[in-house]
Structures are given as structure tokens and as C-alpha cells.
Design a protein around this motif. Structure first.
Motif, PDB file in Angstrom:
ATOM      1  N   THR A   1       0.913  -1.032  -0.026  1.00 48.89           N
ATOM      2  CA  THR A   1      -0.165   0.203  -0.032  1.00 48.89           C
ATOM      3  C   THR A   1       0.802   1.354   0.020  1.00 48.89           C
ATOM      4  O   THR A   1       1.736   1.349   1.009  1.00 48.89           O
ATOM      5  CB  THR A   1      -0.942  -0.127   1.338  1.00 48.89           C
ATOM      6  N   LEU A   2       0.840   2.010  -1.152  1.00 48.07           N
ATOM      7  CA  LEU A   2       1.718   3.254  -1.121  1.00 48.07           C
ATOM      8  C   LEU A   2       1.094   4.346  -0.507  1.00 48.07           C
ATOM      9  O   LEU A   2      -0.043   4.561  -0.322  1.00 48.07           O
ATOM     10  CB  LEU A   2       1.841   3.536  -2.684  1.00 48.07           C
ATOM     11  N   LYS A   3       2.009   4.991   0.393  1.00 48.53           N
ATOM     12  CA  LYS A   3       1.526   6.404   0.792  1.00 48.53           C
ATOM     13  C   LYS A   3       1.308   7.511  -0.394  1.00 48.53           C
ATOM     14  O   LYS A   3       2.147   7.442  -1.303  1.00 48.53           O
ATOM     15  CB  LYS A   3       2.922   6.757   1.606  1.00 48.53           C
ATOM     16  N   ALA A   4       0.164   7.946   0.017  1.00 47.97           N
ATOM     17  CA  ALA A   4      -0.176   9.065  -1.096  1.00 47.97           C
ATOM     18  C   ALA A   4       0.939  10.226  -1.520  1.00 47.97           C
ATOM     19  O   ALA A   4       0.977  10.187  -2.554  1.00 47.97           O
ATOM     20  CB  ALA A   4      -1.255  10.228  -0.585  1.00 47.97           C
TER      21      ALA A   4
ATOM     22  N   HIS B   1       3.928   9.116  -2.207  1.00 45.91           N
ATOM     23  CA  HIS B   1       5.019   8.666  -2.704  1.00 45.91           C
ATOM     24  C   HIS B   1       4.480   7.752  -4.136  1.00 45.91           C
ATOM     25  O   HIS B   1       5.338   7.187  -4.714  1.00 45.91           O
ATOM     26  CB  HIS B   1       5.672   7.457  -1.999  1.00 45.91           C
TER      27      HIS B   1
ATOM     28  N   ARG C   1      -2.679   2.616  -5.764  1.00 43.41           N
ATOM     29  CA  ARG C   1      -2.226   2.667  -4.494  1.00 43.41           C
ATOM     30  C   ARG C   1      -1.976   1.403  -3.770  1.00 43.41           C
ATOM     31  O   ARG C   1      -1.062   1.188  -3.196  1.00 43.41           O
ATOM     32  CB  ARG C   1      -3.226   3.298  -3.482  1.00 43.41           C
ATOM     33  N   ASN C   2      -2.764   0.497  -4.150  1.00 35.80           N
ATOM     34  CA  ASN C   2      -2.785  -0.831  -3.764  1.00 35.80           C
ATOM     35  C   ASN C   2      -2.091  -2.018  -5.037  1.00 35.80           C
ATOM     36  O   ASN C   2      -2.856  -2.150  -5.710  1.00 35.80           O
ATOM     37  CB  ASN C   2      -3.671  -1.571  -3.064  1.00 35.80           C
TER      38      ASN C   2
ATOM     39  N   TRP D   1       8.273   4.447   1.663  1.00 37.73           N
ATOM     40  CA  TRP D   1       7.217   4.659   0.687  1.00 37.73           C
ATOM     41  C   TRP D   1       5.499   3.774   1.124  1.00 37.73           C
ATOM     42  O   TRP D   1       4.893   4.077   0.515  1.00 37.73           O
ATOM     43  CB  TRP D   1       7.610   4.425  -0.735  1.00 37.73           C
ATOM     44  N   PHE D   2       5.958   3.037   1.872  1.00 43.02           N
ATOM     45  CA  PHE D   2       4.820   2.080   1.889  1.00 43.02           C
ATOM     46  C   PHE D   2       4.331   2.213   3.148  1.00 43.02           C
ATOM     47  O   PHE D   2       4.930   2.261   4.244  1.00 43.02           O
ATOM     48  CB  PHE D   2       5.393   0.471   1.805  1.00 43.02           C
ATOM     49  N   ALA D   3       2.823   2.048   3.244  1.00 41.22           N
ATOM     50  CA  ALA D   3       1.972   2.374   4.576  1.00 41.22           C
ATOM     51  C   ALA D   3       2.037   1.016   5.044  1.00 41.22           C
ATOM     52  O   ALA D   3       1.750   0.404   6.411  1.00 41.22           O
ATOM     53  CB  ALA D   3       0.672   2.797   4.329  1.00 41.22           C
ATOM     54  N   GLU D   4       1.916  -0.245   4.141  1.00 37.93           N
ATOM     55  CA  GLU D   4       2.029  -1.559   4.634  1.00 37.93           C
ATOM     56  C   GLU D   4       2.601  -2.415   3.361  1.00 37.93           C
ATOM     57  O   GLU D   4       2.404  -2.073   2.367  1.00 37.93           O
ATOM     58  CB  GLU D   4       0.629  -2.049   4.665  1.00 37.93           C
ATOM     59  N   SER D   5       3.256  -3.472   3.796  1.00 36.95           N
ATOM     60  CA  SER D   5       3.869  -4.156   2.716  1.00 36.95           C
ATOM     61  C   SER D   5       4.056  -5.505   3.151  1.00 36.95           C
ATOM     62  O   SER D   5       3.877  -6.139   4.271  1.00 36.95           O
ATOM     63  CB  SER D   5       5.093  -3.702   2.457  1.00 36.95           C
TER      64      SER D   5
END
Length: 256
Positions: free
Chosen positions: A136-139, A141, A174-175, A210-214
């Protein structure tokens, strides 16, 4: 191999050839979710779309969709995917349908706040290996990430030991999910270490947050059910491997 007694992960892909079928399937991405979620033995699932080409594109492909499923065992996966009416309807409208059966061998990170893949100590990497990454990409980035995608995609496509690649997504841009099949684990690891484009992107993503979740996971590819043009080389590779013979026997037992 865990086979019928342990967790099985599947990726089902559908391809649609005419406009009416494409529009219908686009609607099913929302409408079919409750019925799919209720399938017996299904512990985790995600409906996904794809991008143009191999999937790594800012342009969507409205002809190709997928379902990632995590099942309690092989028997549940095979029966639900072959007998559930909603899955039968999707396949009946599609011009191509295929399901890949996978055994988790490694998993690190989370997907939607959970850890969906259970890795057994008894399962060793063997034969064709699948690599799945999901982020999940942070907005802030998203643009930076997508600026690096063409070079990475090109490098992976040119790699001789990579036999299939597909970019999937839950929410456009985003995902993002990458799904690739390699000759074996050693070849996949070697590429990830020596590829300058891939290595630089990974380093920047983690160093710059860059990632909110990976999530990063590896699987043994143990069976392919159905037909998909781009998977023909993989099916030939898999037919030479002993695992496929074992799973075919267990599939027959599961539905007996």
C-alpha cells in the motif's frame, strides 16, 4: 508437501473478450464479493484487477481480472472453485480461465492488517517458485513509485529465468501486487540481488518509507488448472516437476 492437509493459496484469472462481458465483470468486482467471501474453507480473499500489458501500467486492463484465495486445505479450494455458482458464472462469461495452486514457503509482512499465509516448517522451496509482493503506497510517494516501474518491469521481462509476470491491484495506483514465476528460488534471489533497477527501487522504498503496508511471500507452484496463453511455458516446466504429479493425485482424491 502439505497437500490436502495444509493451507493452499490460489490465484484464479479470468479473461473476457467482448464489451458486454467486460462491463459485466467490472460490476461483479463489487457484486460478487459477499458470495465469494462465504465460500466454504476460504479464510482470506482479494478480488483484483490488472494493468495493460504484463500488468505494470498506469492504464487498466478491463479484460482481465483475478481472485487471490487462501484456503484451509486443498479439498476446500478445489471444491469451492469448481462447484460454487458465482465462480461458475464468472468462468462461463470468460474466454479463458486458469487457477494456480500454491504452497507458501516464506512470508513477511501484512496484507490488510493480517498475515494471511501460513508457512509450514516441513515445506521446502522446490521446483518453479512464485514471488508475490504487495504494498500500500503512501499518497506522497505514488508518483515516485510509478516513475520507477517501467525500468523494473523491463528488467524482469528480459530475465531468462522468469517465465510469467503479472501486475495486479486492489485500488488503482495505491494497492499494488506483483506476481512472478521463476525457474527456482536460487534464480529469483540472484535476480533480486544483481538487478540494479530492482535493487535501487527496493532500497529507496524502504529507506524513504514509501509503503504504509507491505508483504513479500514466496510459494511453490504445484499445479495449474485450466488454460491461459501466457502460462504455456510454465505449464511445460511444471509438468517436468515431481510436485505436479503429487498434487494431481491429491486433487483426484479430494473430489472423490
Amino acid at each position: 508437501m502439505k497437500g490436502a492437509d495444509g493451507q493452499i493459496v490460489t490465484l484464479t484469472l479470468w479473461r473476457f473478450s467482448n464489451l458486454a462481458a467486460k462491463l459485466w465483470m467490472f460490476g461483479q468486482m463489487g457484486l460478487a464479493r459477499p458470495t465469494i467471501a462465504a465460500m466454504p474453507g476460504l479464510d482470506f480473499y482479494k478480488m483484483v484487477g490488472t494493468g495493460a500489458g504484463t500488468g505494470f501500467s498506469t492504464k487498466p486492463n478491463f479484460a482481465r481480472y483475478g481472485l487471490v484465495g487462501v484456503w484451509q486445505n486443498l479439498q476446500s479450494a478445489q471444491r469451492s472453485l469448481s462447484e460454487t455458482p458465482v465462480i461458475q458464472r464468472l468462468a462461463s462469461r470468460a474466454c479463458e480461465t486458469v487457477t494456480l495452486y500454491l504452497e507458501p514457503t516464506r512470508s513477511r509482512g501484512q496484507w490488510g492488517g493480517c498475515e494471511p499465509f501460513q508457512v509450514s516448517e516441513q515445506t521446502e522451496p522446490s521446483g518453479p517458485i512464485v514471488a508475490l509482493t504487495r504494498a500500500t503506497l503512501k499518497a506522497g510517494h505514488i508518483v515516485r513509485f510509478w516513475s520507477l516501474v517501467p525500468a523494473i518491469s523491463s528488467a524482469v521481462e528480459d530475465e531468462e529465468t522468469q517465465h510469467f509476470m503479472l501486475g495486479l491491484g486492489e485500488i488503482p495506483y495505491r494497492n499494488q501486487i506483483t506476481f512472478s514465476i521463476w525457474s527456482d528460488e536460487a534464480d529469483m534471489v540472484r535476480f533480486s540481488r544483481v538487478s540494479p533497477t530492482h535493487g535501487e527501487a527496493v532500497r529507496r522504498a524502504y529507506d524513504e518509507g514509501w509503503f504504509a503496508e507491505s508483504l513479500f511471500a514466496r510459494f511453490n507452484l504445484v499445479h495449474i488448472e485450466g488454460a491461459w496463453a501466457e502460462l504455456a511455458p510454465v505449464q511445460s516446466l511444471l509438468s517436468e516437476h515431481f510436485n505436479d504429479t503429487i498434487l494431481k493425485t491429491e486433487l483426484q482424491r479430494a473430489v472423490a
